[in-house]
Write a protein that holds these residues in place. Sequence first.
Motif, PDB file in Angstrom:
ATOM      1  N   ASP A 166      -4.099  -4.490  10.569  1.00 19.68           N
ATOM      2  CA  ASP A 166      -3.084  -4.106  11.555  1.00 19.68           C
ATOM      3  C   ASP A 166      -2.352  -5.314  12.127  1.00 19.68           C
ATOM      4  OD1 ASP A 166      -3.732  -1.477  11.169  1.00 19.68           O
ATOM      5  OD2 ASP A 166      -4.954  -1.303  12.986  1.00 19.68           O
ATOM      6  N   GLU A 176      -9.575   0.069   4.597  1.00 18.98           N
ATOM      7  CA  GLU A 176     -10.612   1.100   4.432  1.00 18.98           C
ATOM      8  C   GLU A 176     -11.485   0.794   3.219  1.00 18.98           C
ATOM      9  OE1 GLU A 176      -8.873   4.990   4.119  1.00 18.98           O
ATOM     10  OE2 GLU A 176      -7.845   4.791   6.045  1.00 18.98           O
ATOM     11  N   GLU A 216       0.834  -1.199   0.000  1.00 23.09           N
ATOM     12  CA  GLU A 216       0.000   0.000   0.000  1.00 23.09           C
ATOM     13  C   GLU A 216       0.872   1.253   0.000  1.00 23.09           C
ATOM     14  OE1 GLU A 216      -3.632  -0.672   2.839  1.00 23.09           O
ATOM     15  OE2 GLU A 216      -1.818  -1.527   3.735  1.00 23.09           O
ATOM     16  N   ASP A 217       0.421   2.280  -0.701  1.00 26.61           N
ATOM     17  CA  ASP A 217       1.104   3.569  -0.635  1.00 26.61           C
ATOM     18  C   ASP A 217       0.938   4.179   0.756  1.00 26.61           C
ATOM     19  OD1 ASP A 217       1.917   3.436  -3.293  1.00 26.61           O
ATOM     20  OD2 ASP A 217       0.119   4.459  -4.014  1.00 26.61           O
ATOM     21  N   HIS A 218      -0.237   3.958   1.350  1.00 20.05           N
ATOM     22  CA  HIS A 218      -0.533   4.462   2.685  1.00 20.05           C
ATOM     23  C   HIS A 218      -1.160   3.317   3.477  1.00 20.05           C
ATOM     24  CE1 HIS A 218       0.249   8.510   1.257  1.00 20.05           C
ATOM     25  NE2 HIS A 218      -0.491   8.213   0.195  1.00 20.05           N
ATOM     26  N   PRO A 219      -0.485   2.829   4.521  1.00 17.20           N
ATOM     27  CA  PRO A 219      -1.026   1.710   5.299  1.00 17.20           C
ATOM     28  C   PRO A 219      -2.455   1.970   5.767  1.00 17.20           C
ATOM     29  CG  PRO A 219       1.218   2.157   5.964  1.00 17.20           C
ATOM     30  CD  PRO A 219       0.808   3.267   5.029  1.00 17.20           C
ATOM     31  N   ARG A 267      -5.173   1.686   3.776  1.00 17.97           N
ATOM     32  CA  ARG A 267      -6.093   1.989   2.675  1.00 17.97           C
ATOM     33  C   ARG A 267      -6.820   0.739   2.169  1.00 17.97           C
ATOM     34  NH1 ARG A 267      -4.437   7.063   0.015  1.00 17.97           N
ATOM     35  NH2 ARG A 267      -4.633   8.501   1.754  1.00 17.97           N
ATOM     36  N   HIS A 286       0.288  -6.415   9.741  1.00 19.33           N
ATOM     37  CA  HIS A 286       1.430  -5.489   9.777  1.00 19.33           C
ATOM     38  C   HIS A 286       2.308  -5.753  10.997  1.00 19.33           C
ATOM     39  CE1 HIS A 286       0.907  -2.587   6.512  1.00 19.33           C
ATOM     40  NE2 HIS A 286      -0.392  -2.764   6.663  1.00 19.33           N
TER      41      HIS A 286
END
Length: 195
Positions: free
Chosen positions: A59, A40, A32-35, A37, A62
């Motif tokens: 999460d 979401e 992901e470019d932004h964790p 997303r 991760h």
Amino acid sequence: MTELAELVLTPDERARGVRVDRVVFTMDWAGEDHPGRLAEFVAGRVRAFGAEPTGVGTDTVHRAAEDEPTLRRGDLPVRQLDHVADALAELGYTLLVREGGTDAYELLVAPTGEREPTGLTHEGLPVRAWGSQSEASEESEASGATLVSLNCPECAQMLVWELPPSETLADEHCDCGTALFDAAGCPLPNVALHD
């Protein structure tokens, strides 16, 4: 309206003429470019269908990855997608991937109950459930072909070949001119193949 649109769009979205492309999430193979997303997106699609998106957060994936020293680039997104697909299955949904011929994951969510959708396409490209084998990989296995991929050590371009058993990559070069394989088809010392 296609079978795919009937699966991935809510009745309201179909009535408003929303296109399937508006409910696709694209994630690079490296992550992901932004964790957050991905979670979401998936939660939003489940809510759009009127359900509560229990367990779709990534999460925990991760956190587990932070403690694993053998994790390679590109491993985390696969683990995230496996986790999300399992969580969706428990809710009666399927994570779909459109095989666009790139190294990105083009993802959709469909309420499917217990049946796994098959034979879907979008704009001429196959769409399958995450974790199911694609037709291309089935054909590749049946033919005995080998998939070889690497990033050029000079320009970092990702290169992929599907080789029939009788072919090698002898003397193969990148488009930038960098030599990648020797005359016998073995990777040169500065070339690392993807597993």
